[in-house]
Design an enzyme around this catalytic site. Structure first.
Site, short mmCIF file in Angstrom:
data_model
loop_
_atom_site.label_atom_id
_atom_site.label_comp_id
_atom_site.label_asym_id
_atom_site.label_seq_id
_atom_site.Cartn_x
_atom_site.Cartn_y
_atom_site.Cartn_z
N ASN A 105 -10.22 -2.65 2.96
CA ASN A 105 -9.99 -2.61 1.53
C ASN A 105 -11.30 -2.30 0.80
O ASN A 105 -12.35 -2.23 1.43
CB ASN A 105 -9.48 -3.98 1.04
CG ASN A 105 -7.97 -4.14 1.19
OD1 ASN A 105 -7.24 -3.17 1.34
ND2 ASN A 105 -7.51 -5.38 1.15
N HIS A 117 0.84 -1.22 0.00
CA HIS A 117 0.00 0.00 0.00
C HIS A 117 0.87 1.26 0.00
O HIS A 117 0.54 2.25 0.65
CB HIS A 117 -0.94 0.03 1.21
CG HIS A 117 -1.95 -1.07 1.23
ND1 HIS A 117 -3.26 -0.90 0.82
CD2 HIS A 117 -1.86 -2.37 1.59
CE1 HIS A 117 -3.92 -2.02 0.96
NE2 HIS A 117 -3.09 -2.95 1.41
N TYR A 134 1.27 -4.03 11.98
CA TYR A 134 1.21 -2.61 11.63
C TYR A 134 2.05 -1.76 12.59
O TYR A 134 2.83 -0.91 12.16
CB TYR A 134 -0.25 -2.14 11.57
CG TYR A 134 -0.95 -2.73 10.36
CD1 TYR A 134 -1.20 -4.10 10.30
CD2 TYR A 134 -1.31 -1.95 9.28
CE1 TYR A 134 -1.80 -4.66 9.20
CE2 TYR A 134 -1.92 -2.51 8.17
CZ TYR A 134 -2.16 -3.86 8.13
OH TYR A 134 -2.75 -4.42 7.02
C1 HEM Z 1 -0.72 -1.69 4.96
C2 HEM Z 1 0.63 -5.96 6.74
C3 HEM Z 1 -3.60 -7.88 5.36
C4 HEM Z 1 -5.21 -3.45 4.36
C5 HEM Z 1 0.02 -2.69 5.51
C6 HEM Z 1 1.36 -2.55 6.01
C7 HEM Z 1 1.73 -3.74 6.52
C8 HEM Z 1 0.64 -4.65 6.33
C9 HEM Z 1 3.06 -4.08 7.20
C10 HEM Z 1 2.18 -1.28 5.96
C11 HEM Z 1 1.88 -0.43 7.18
C12 HEM Z 1 2.68 0.82 7.26
O1 HEM Z 1 3.86 0.82 6.86
O2 HEM Z 1 2.14 1.83 7.75
C13 HEM Z 1 -0.41 -6.84 6.54
C14 HEM Z 1 -0.41 -8.23 6.96
C15 HEM Z 1 -1.60 -8.77 6.56
C16 HEM Z 1 -2.34 -7.72 5.89
C17 HEM Z 1 0.71 -8.92 7.72
C18 HEM Z 1 -2.14 -10.16 6.71
C19 HEM Z 1 -1.85 -10.92 7.72
C20 HEM Z 1 -4.43 -6.84 5.02
C21 HEM Z 1 -5.84 -6.95 4.80
C22 HEM Z 1 -6.30 -5.70 4.54
C23 HEM Z 1 -5.16 -4.80 4.58
C24 HEM Z 1 -6.65 -8.23 4.91
C25 HEM Z 1 -7.68 -5.23 4.25
C26 HEM Z 1 -8.76 -5.83 4.63
C27 HEM Z 1 -4.12 -2.62 4.43
C28 HEM Z 1 -4.20 -1.20 4.13
C29 HEM Z 1 -2.92 -0.70 4.29
C30 HEM Z 1 -2.07 -1.80 4.69
C31 HEM Z 1 -5.44 -0.41 3.72
C32 HEM Z 1 -2.47 0.73 4.08
C33 HEM Z 1 -2.68 1.53 5.34
C34 HEM Z 1 -2.31 2.97 5.11
O3 HEM Z 1 -3.00 3.60 4.28
O4 HEM Z 1 -1.35 3.44 5.72
N1 HEM Z 1 -0.39 -3.99 5.69
N2 HEM Z 1 -1.58 -6.58 5.89
N3 HEM Z 1 -4.04 -5.53 4.88
N4 HEM Z 1 -2.84 -2.94 4.75
FE1 HEM Z 1 -2.22 -4.74 5.35
#
Ligand code: HEM
Length: 488
Positions: free
Chosen positions: A132, A59, A342
């Site tokens: 999402n 993202h 996160y």
């Molecule tokens: C961003 C991990 C599943 C939605 C991120 C980030 C990580 C991460 C490390 C970056 C955070 C940052 O640097 O600020 C994971 C892991 C997942 C997973 C380990 C599964 C175990 C999901 C799922 C969704 C999702 C299922 C949605 C339903 C998002 C969104 C962002 C994000 C929207 C961006 C947040 C922002 O705008 O700063 N994710 N994610 N992720 N993830 Fe996940």
């Protein structure tokens, strides 16, 4: 674009001293070497070298805006969350939209899920709902996430996303079939961030004053209407205007056309989870509306652009672990992994005091912790004692958990999900396919076949197609024919 012209004093160094010349470095004589005593030059070059922070591992590419959430229905029988306590109550929010796989500078108009990360600045602290634009996901256990994302990102050798990696992983992960069907269908490339829905995706817990627990799923239905791009339209737009979604959001808000979403929840009494027809904590499945009809609870409006993208969007942090009283996690294995991931990412990417930044800190209350110091600590606690318990009037624990405990039995172990009658990776993918119009099915098959046909080995293509055949015989048959026609 709205630009403010400011009355300013002279240009200064970081320490505030006036800069005499910002065009010519100080030299040892005309034509001579540059002097170390030109500190304004050295400071400028050094600061410039440090302008970038690590981009989000997923993202990375996104856009954000502030707005308001307004409660439109009484939900106090389900949750004691203060910001949901009264019809008409308003809470400030910040929403960051994103794509998933692309790097920071990548194009907006691509086939990829869109992030929908929402921060509610409530009086009980910030509540983040990090969702999402898709109600489901590709996998259902956090332990698979790094592998999955490796297949979406750049290959270690070629440096590009590789069809082999993507389809090898999906073919070997049949639980992805539902989300892949969704992604390669018409909603896979939203026309703008305003013209798509958002979903909390996971099941979360709500609990009321009486201590009763409910499982909930959130839906944000766009009031602008759903609008998508075809693969051809997207390819053209991505080339002509890589910033299309970001620009659309910003300019719509500048014009006063504030996008809104109608917020709904599906609610399951906690006691119904054990005997539900499938595991209600399985992120690869939706809860059919006939089982749990969506109830409208609020309105979300975005109405203010950030002033500074780096400060407010790039440095914004959202965590699924940011809950408030009345709301908590479910035992969804993906969600449980995310509760760790996160905060860890934020500490690496923005630093230990990331939550001191204006966009991240609580706006309707203040954080009262005994954590201190670290890089860029803002001194917010002044001379206050930094331990607890203390007898100097420091903040103390409430004794009341944010969420209700859940009953458990059994042994520790790397278990597969509990088995319910319909715990099957294909039923909902097949249902989604059968819901589509003939034209939509044709576009879905074309989109999938165009990508599957790029793999280098027949067995990878065959395994991928087999998952779609399991979902629906006709789906598999048509896909196989389309892939064969392209591969010859
Ligand atoms: C961003 C991990 C599943 C939605 C991120 C980030 C990580 C991460 C490390 C970056 C955070 C940052 O640097 O600020 C994971 C892991 C997942 C997973 C380990 C599964 C175990 C999901 C799922 C969704 C999702 C299922 C949605 C339903 C998002 C969104 C962002 C994000 C929207 C961006 C947040 C922002 O705008 O700063 N994710 N994610 N992720 N993830 Fe996940």
């Amino acid at each position: 674009m709205h630009v403010t012209v400011q009355e300013t004093g002279p240009l200064t160094t970081e320490a505030g001293a006036p800069v005499a010349d910002n065009q010519n470095s100080e030299q040892a004589g005309i034509g001579g070497p540059v002097l170390v005593q030109d500190q304004s030059l050295l400071e400028k070059l050094a600061h410039f070298n440090r302008e970038r922070i690590p981009e989000r591992i997923v993202h990375a590419r996104g856009a954000g805006a502030y707005g308001t959430f307004t409660v439109t229905a009484d939900v106090t029988k389900y949750t004691r969350a203060e910001f949901l306590s009264e019809v008409g109550k308003q809470t400030e929010v910040f929403l960051r939209f994103s794509t998933v796989a692309g790097n920071l500078g990548s194009a907006d108009a691509v086939r990829d899920p869109r992030g929908f990360a929402l921060k509610f600045y409530t009086e009980d602290g910030n509540y983040d709902l990090v969702g999402n634009n898709t109600p489901v996901f590709f996998i259902k256990d956090a332990i698979k996430f790094p592998d999955f994302i490796h297949t979406q990102k750049r290959d270690p050798y070629s440096g590009s996303q590789e069809a082999d990696n993507v389809w090898d992983f999906w073919g070997l992960s049949p639980e992805s079939t539902h989300q892949v069907t969704w992604l390669f269908g018409d909603r896979g490339i939203p026309a703008t961030y305003r013209h798509m829905n958002g979903y909390g995706s996971h099941t979360y817990q709500w609990n009321n004053e009486a201590g009763e627990a409910f499982w909930v799923k959130y839906h944000f239905k766009t009031d602008q209407g759903i609008k998508n791009l075809t693969a051809e339209e997207a390819a053209k737009l991505a080339g002509e205007d890589p910033d299309s979604h970001q620009r659309d959001l910003r300019t719509a808000i500048e014009r006063g056309e504030f996008p809104t979403w109608t917020v709904q929840v599906q609610i399951m009494p906690a006691a119904e989870a054990a005997d539900y027809r499938f595991n209600p904590f399985d992120l690869t499945k939706v809860w059919p509306h006939e089982d749990y009809p969506p109830i409208e609870i609020g309105k979300l409006e975005l109405n203010r652009n950030p002033e500074n993208i780096f400060a407010e969007v790039e440095q914004s942090i959202f965590s699924p672990a940011h809950f408030v009283p009345g709301i908590g996690p479910s035992p969804d294995k993906m969600l449980q992994g995310r509760l760790f991931a996160y905060g860890d990412a934020h500490r690496y990417r923005v630093g230990i005091n990331a939550d001191h930044l204006p966009v991240n800190r609580p706006h309707a209350t203040e954080a009262r912790t005994n954590s201190r110091d670290g890089f860029l600590y803002d001194g917010r606690h002044g001379r206050a004692k930094n331990y607890e318990p203390n007898s100097f009037g420091g903040p103390a624990q409430t004794g009341r958990p944010l969420w209700q405990p859940i009953p458990l039995a059994g042994r520790t172990g790397a278990h597969e999900a509990p088995s319910h009658t319909e715990d099957n990776d294909f039923v909902q993918a097949g249902n989604l396919y059968r819901l589509m119009s003939e034209d939509e099915k044709t576009r879905l098959i074309d989109n999938l076949a165009g990508f599957i046909a790029q793999v280098s080995r027949d067995d990878i293509a065959e395994r991928a197609i087999e998952n779609f055949r399991q979902a629906d015989e006709d789906y598999g048959k048509r896909l196989e024919a389309a892939v064969q026609a392209l591969r010859g």
